[in-house]
Scaffold this motif. Structure first.
Motif, short mmCIF file in Angstrom:
data_model
loop_
_atom_site.label_atom_id
_atom_site.label_comp_id
_atom_site.label_asym_id
_atom_site.label_seq_id
_atom_site.Cartn_x
_atom_site.Cartn_y
_atom_site.Cartn_z
N ALA A 44 0.83 -1.21 0.00
CA ALA A 44 0.00 0.00 0.00
C ALA A 44 0.86 1.26 0.00
CB ALA A 44 -0.93 0.00 1.21
N VAL A 45 1.91 1.27 0.82
CA VAL A 45 2.79 2.44 0.89
C VAL A 45 3.41 2.72 -0.48
CG1 VAL A 45 4.89 3.37 1.92
CG2 VAL A 45 3.27 2.10 3.35
N ILE A 74 2.57 6.44 5.35
CA ILE A 74 2.01 7.26 4.26
C ILE A 74 1.91 8.73 4.68
CG2 ILE A 74 -0.11 7.71 2.94
CD1 ILE A 74 -0.49 4.60 2.95
N THR A 75 1.41 8.97 5.88
CA THR A 75 1.28 10.36 6.33
C THR A 75 2.64 10.98 6.60
OG1 THR A 75 0.92 9.60 8.61
CG2 THR A 75 -1.03 10.02 7.28
N ALA A 76 3.61 10.17 7.06
CA ALA A 76 4.95 10.69 7.32
C ALA A 76 5.63 11.16 6.04
CB ALA A 76 5.81 9.62 8.00
N GLU A 77 5.26 10.55 4.92
CA GLU A 77 5.84 10.96 3.64
C GLU A 77 5.18 12.22 3.08
OE1 GLU A 77 5.85 7.78 0.82
OE2 GLU A 77 7.26 6.55 1.97
N GLY A 78 4.16 12.71 3.78
CA GLY A 78 3.50 13.93 3.33
C GLY A 78 2.49 13.72 2.23
N SER A 79 2.04 12.50 2.05
CA SER A 79 1.05 12.23 1.00
C SER A 79 -0.26 12.95 1.31
CB SER A 79 0.78 10.72 0.90
OG SER A 79 -0.34 10.47 0.08
N LEU A 205 -2.00 24.82 13.15
CA LEU A 205 -1.50 23.65 13.87
C LEU A 205 -0.92 22.59 12.93
CD1 LEU A 205 -4.31 23.23 16.57
CD2 LEU A 205 -2.13 24.44 16.77
N HIS A 206 -0.92 22.90 11.63
CA HIS A 206 -0.38 21.97 10.62
C HIS A 206 -1.08 20.62 10.68
CE1 HIS A 206 2.66 25.04 10.26
NE2 HIS A 206 3.10 24.82 11.48
N LEU A 207 -2.40 20.66 10.74
CA LEU A 207 -3.20 19.44 10.83
C LEU A 207 -3.96 19.21 9.53
CD1 LEU A 207 -4.58 19.98 14.44
CD2 LEU A 207 -2.74 18.44 13.75
N ARG A 208 -4.23 17.94 9.25
CA ARG A 208 -4.84 17.57 7.98
C ARG A 208 -6.34 17.85 7.94
NH1 ARG A 208 -2.16 13.34 5.09
NH2 ARG A 208 -4.08 12.15 4.86
N ASP A 209 -7.02 17.60 9.06
CA ASP A 209 -8.48 17.72 9.04
C ASP A 209 -9.01 17.85 10.46
OD1 ASP A 209 -8.52 15.07 10.11
OD2 ASP A 209 -8.35 14.28 8.08
#
Length: 230
Positions: A44-45, A74-79, A205-209
């Motif tokens: 998946a990654v 996945i999130t660590a890679e900034g996707s 806060l640099h948050l996604r959602d």
């Protein structure tokens, strides 16, 4: 994803029959397109990196790399991909771990087809699928039981200082499980104004959602779990 382009989806589950079922449901919609399938988290990654899907439907228990670690990678890679964790129960340790790892939502595996379709569309638009009070109940359950230092002993996140007093109130209200409409009613604001505050909070806060904002409020000690009888 452009306004006219279909929402691209990656299916991740080690059971071929489940992947087939999700594919049949989602590909029946003109605005949804399955770009790939993976049978484990490591695959998946790689596929997220190569295919850049808008949404990932992620199972938890898989060989090689589980769904939680795959979500974290996945999130660590900034996707920009939005990840929906598939769980068995709504208040579930895997759902909690998935949100901590950066997932935008979680769904039950026996979700109705119409709800699955709607969830993919909502997450792709950047909104939260998890009902606010379900998210709160999940966090109340697992943050309370976590062996972590007491909030008073934690150093406050310096990013909290970037929020205005009103934005801090908004974040606390979100963590209480209030919807935008309920927040607007409490503070005598329009829903449009509340949405603007939420957007600014996420940016600062640099948050996604929104779901990640609620997780953040609990993990930083801004909001503490209520009594166990909640």
């Amino acid at each position: 994803m452009t306004e006219d382009a279909p929402i691209t989806v990656l299916l991740v589950d080690d059971q071929p029959l489940l992947r087939m079922g999700f594919r049949l449901i989602l590909e029946g919609e003109d605005d949804l397109h399955i770009v790939g399938e993976a049978s484990d988290g490591a695959e998946a990654v790689k596929l997220v990196r190569n295919l850049t899907p808008d949404v990932v439907l992620m199972d938890v228990r898989m060989p090689v790399l589980d769904g939680i670690e795959a979500t974290r990678a996945i999130t660590a890679e900034g996707s920009p991909a939005r990840i929906i964790i598939l769980t068995t129960f709504d208040v579930d340790e895997y759902a909690f771990a998935g949100l901590q790892a950066g997932a935008s939502a979680f769904l039950l595996k026996d979700v109705a087809p119409s709800e699955l379709i709607q969830a993919v569309r909502v997450v792709a638009s950047g909104d939260a699928v998890v009902a606010p009070r379900v998210t709160q109940r999940l966090l109340e359950t697992y943050v309370r039981g976590a062996a972590a230092p007491a909030p008073a002993a934690q150093a406050p996140d310096p990013l909290l200082g970037d929020l205005t007093p009103r934005e801090t109130e908004m974040l606390e209200a979100m963590a209480e499980g209030l919807s935008n409409a309920e927040i607007a009613h409490r503070y005598f604001l329009s829903e449009a104004t509340v949405k603007t505050h939420v957007r600014r909070i996420l940016t600062k806060l640099h948050l996604r959602d929104r779901v990640q904002a609620v997780v953040y409020a609990y993990e930083t000690g801004l909001v503490v779990p209520s009594n166990p009888d909640y």
